[in-house]
Design a protein around this motif. Structure first.
Motif, PDB file in Angstrom:
ATOM      1  N   PRO A  40      -5.768 -38.452 -44.493  1.00  0.00           N
ATOM      2  CA  PRO A  40      -5.483 -39.861 -44.813  1.00  0.00           C
ATOM      3  C   PRO A  40      -6.351 -40.840 -44.029  1.00  0.00           C
ATOM      4  O   PRO A  40      -6.819 -41.844 -44.580  1.00  0.00           O
ATOM      5  N   ALA A  41      -6.568 -40.556 -42.744  1.00  0.00           N
ATOM      6  CA  ALA A  41      -7.394 -41.460 -41.939  1.00  0.00           C
ATOM      7  C   ALA A  41      -8.849 -41.433 -42.390  1.00  0.00           C
ATOM      8  O   ALA A  41      -9.521 -42.479 -42.405  1.00  0.00           O
ATOM      9  N   VAL A  95     -12.749 -47.620 -57.823  1.00  0.00           N
ATOM     10  CA  VAL A  95     -13.531 -46.699 -56.984  1.00  0.00           C
ATOM     11  C   VAL A  95     -12.690 -46.174 -55.828  1.00  0.00           C
ATOM     12  O   VAL A  95     -12.652 -44.964 -55.555  1.00  0.00           O
ATOM     13  N   ASN A  96     -11.987 -47.072 -55.150  1.00  0.00           N
ATOM     14  CA  ASN A  96     -11.175 -46.654 -54.010  1.00  0.00           C
ATOM     15  C   ASN A  96      -9.989 -45.795 -54.452  1.00  0.00           C
ATOM     16  O   ASN A  96      -9.578 -44.876 -53.733  1.00  0.00           O
ATOM     17  N   SER A 102      -9.088 -41.941 -53.236  1.00  0.00           N
ATOM     18  CA  SER A 102      -7.760 -41.523 -52.778  1.00  0.00           C
ATOM     19  C   SER A 102      -7.252 -40.334 -53.571  1.00  0.00           C
ATOM     20  O   SER A 102      -6.678 -39.390 -53.008  1.00  0.00           O
ATOM     21  N   ARG A 103      -7.470 -40.347 -54.891  1.00  0.00           N
ATOM     22  CA  ARG A 103      -7.020 -39.228 -55.716  1.00  0.00           C
ATOM     23  C   ARG A 103      -7.772 -37.951 -55.369  1.00  0.00           C
ATOM     24  O   ARG A 103      -7.180 -36.867 -55.306  1.00  0.00           O
ATOM     25  N   ALA A 104      -9.079 -38.081 -55.156  1.00  0.00           N
ATOM     26  CA  ALA A 104      -9.871 -36.895 -54.822  1.00  0.00           C
ATOM     27  C   ALA A 104      -9.454 -36.327 -53.469  1.00  0.00           C
ATOM     28  O   ALA A 104      -9.493 -35.106 -53.247  1.00  0.00           O
ATOM     29  N   GLN A 164      -4.314 -30.795 -49.735  1.00  0.00           N
ATOM     30  CA  GLN A 164      -3.325 -29.798 -50.120  1.00  0.00           C
ATOM     31  C   GLN A 164      -3.530 -28.517 -49.319  1.00  0.00           C
ATOM     32  O   GLN A 164      -4.678 -28.120 -49.045  1.00  0.00           O
ATOM     33  N   PRO A 165      -2.463 -27.834 -48.941  1.00  0.00           N
ATOM     34  CA  PRO A 165      -2.607 -26.582 -48.212  1.00  0.00           C
ATOM     35  C   PRO A 165      -3.251 -25.504 -49.060  1.00  0.00           C
ATOM     36  O   PRO A 165      -3.068 -25.464 -50.282  1.00  0.00           O
TER      37      PRO A 165
END
Length: 266
Positions: free
Chosen positions: A198-199, A250-251, A255-257, A263-264
């Motif tokens: 996330p960061a 774009v942003n 975030s989706r990518a 994901q583990p």
């Protein structure tokens, strides 16, 4: 029975808390809708929503011009992100080094780049470097400062992730006979990346936004092309609304990518 402070702060909300949260959310949504309606009304009163200010968006040449600027933004942002991720790792390794001759210069570079505004670095590349005989293209006058500024922040994000990995993971790697570098790159760092996705995504979004400084060096990115459209058609609000929507798309794609990366692995 009275609840403990820890239960109040971190426990699941009770019925009253959930009701209050829903009420506050409804109030906040209503306020935002009223604010949006007020803004639209002011734009309409100023004539910025009239058809003549929007009709040029029906022309293919307008979208081709915006697409060219968007490609310029993505090209600069992608290169800056790649450099920042790689250089951030180098700075992290230097900061975690046991040798002071390596650790202290790395800390100094990180703190200097973190404390220096990106715009100032761009002016250095634009005004200072040419005066000493170093000439960069407009692409690198924008990309290099953005990547350097981001690399320092990424290095600290990496460090936070490394410190979040349980010490037992590194000890387990050493017990298997791995060297310190193998423990770091094969055991600790891959786990750290999972913690900091996330960061990192937040920093990549900032990189895209920082490319708007391209106007300083007249680099043909999205915002620079938007200003050209505004100058030609005097459609300030429509152009900025469309460009803002493009930046949001774009942003959102970034975030989706990133969710796949976070994901583990099974």
């Amino acid at each position: 029975m009275s609840r403990t402070l820890e239960d109040i702060l971190f426990g699941a909300p009770g019925p009253r808390a959930r009701t209050l949260a829903r009420a506050m959310s409804a109030i906040a949504a209503a306020v935002l809708l009223l604010l949006a309606a007020g803004i639209v009304f002011r734009f309409h009163s100023a004539g910025q929503l009239d058809a003549p200010f929007w009709e040029f968006f029906a022309w293919p040449t307008t979208w081709a011009f915006l697409a060219k600027g968007l490609l310029g933004t993505l090209a600069s942002a992608a290169m800056a992100a790649a450099i920042a991720l790689a250089l951030g790792l180098v700075l992290l390794v230097g900061r975690l080094a046991r040798t002071r001759l390596v650790r202290w210069p790395s800390i100094a570079v990180i703190e200097f780049l973190r404390g220096t505004p990106t715009l100032l670095l761009i002016y250095v590349c634009f005004l200072v470097l040419p005066s000493i005989g170093i000439k960069l293209s407009t692409y690198w006058m924008l990309t290099l400062p953005v990547s350097l500024s981001t690399a320092a922040v990424v290095a600290e994000v990496y460090r936070a992730g490394v410190l979040a990995v349980p010490r037992g993971q590194a000890d387990a790697g050493r017990s298997l006979g791995l060297t310190e570098s193998q423990v770091f790159f094969h055991v600790v760092f891959p786990q750290a990346v999972r913690y900091i996705v996330p960061a990192l995504v937040a920093q990549l979004v900032i990189v895209v936004k920082d490319t708007t400084f391209g106007y300083v060096v007249t680099y043909g990115e999205l915002m620079q092309n938007a200003k050209v459209l505004i100058a030609n058609y005097h459609a300030l609000v429509p152009v900025y609304l469309v460009v803002a929507a493009l930046y949001c798309l774009v942003n959102y794609a970034i975030s989706r990518a990133s969710k796949r990366l976070g994901q583990p692995v099974h």
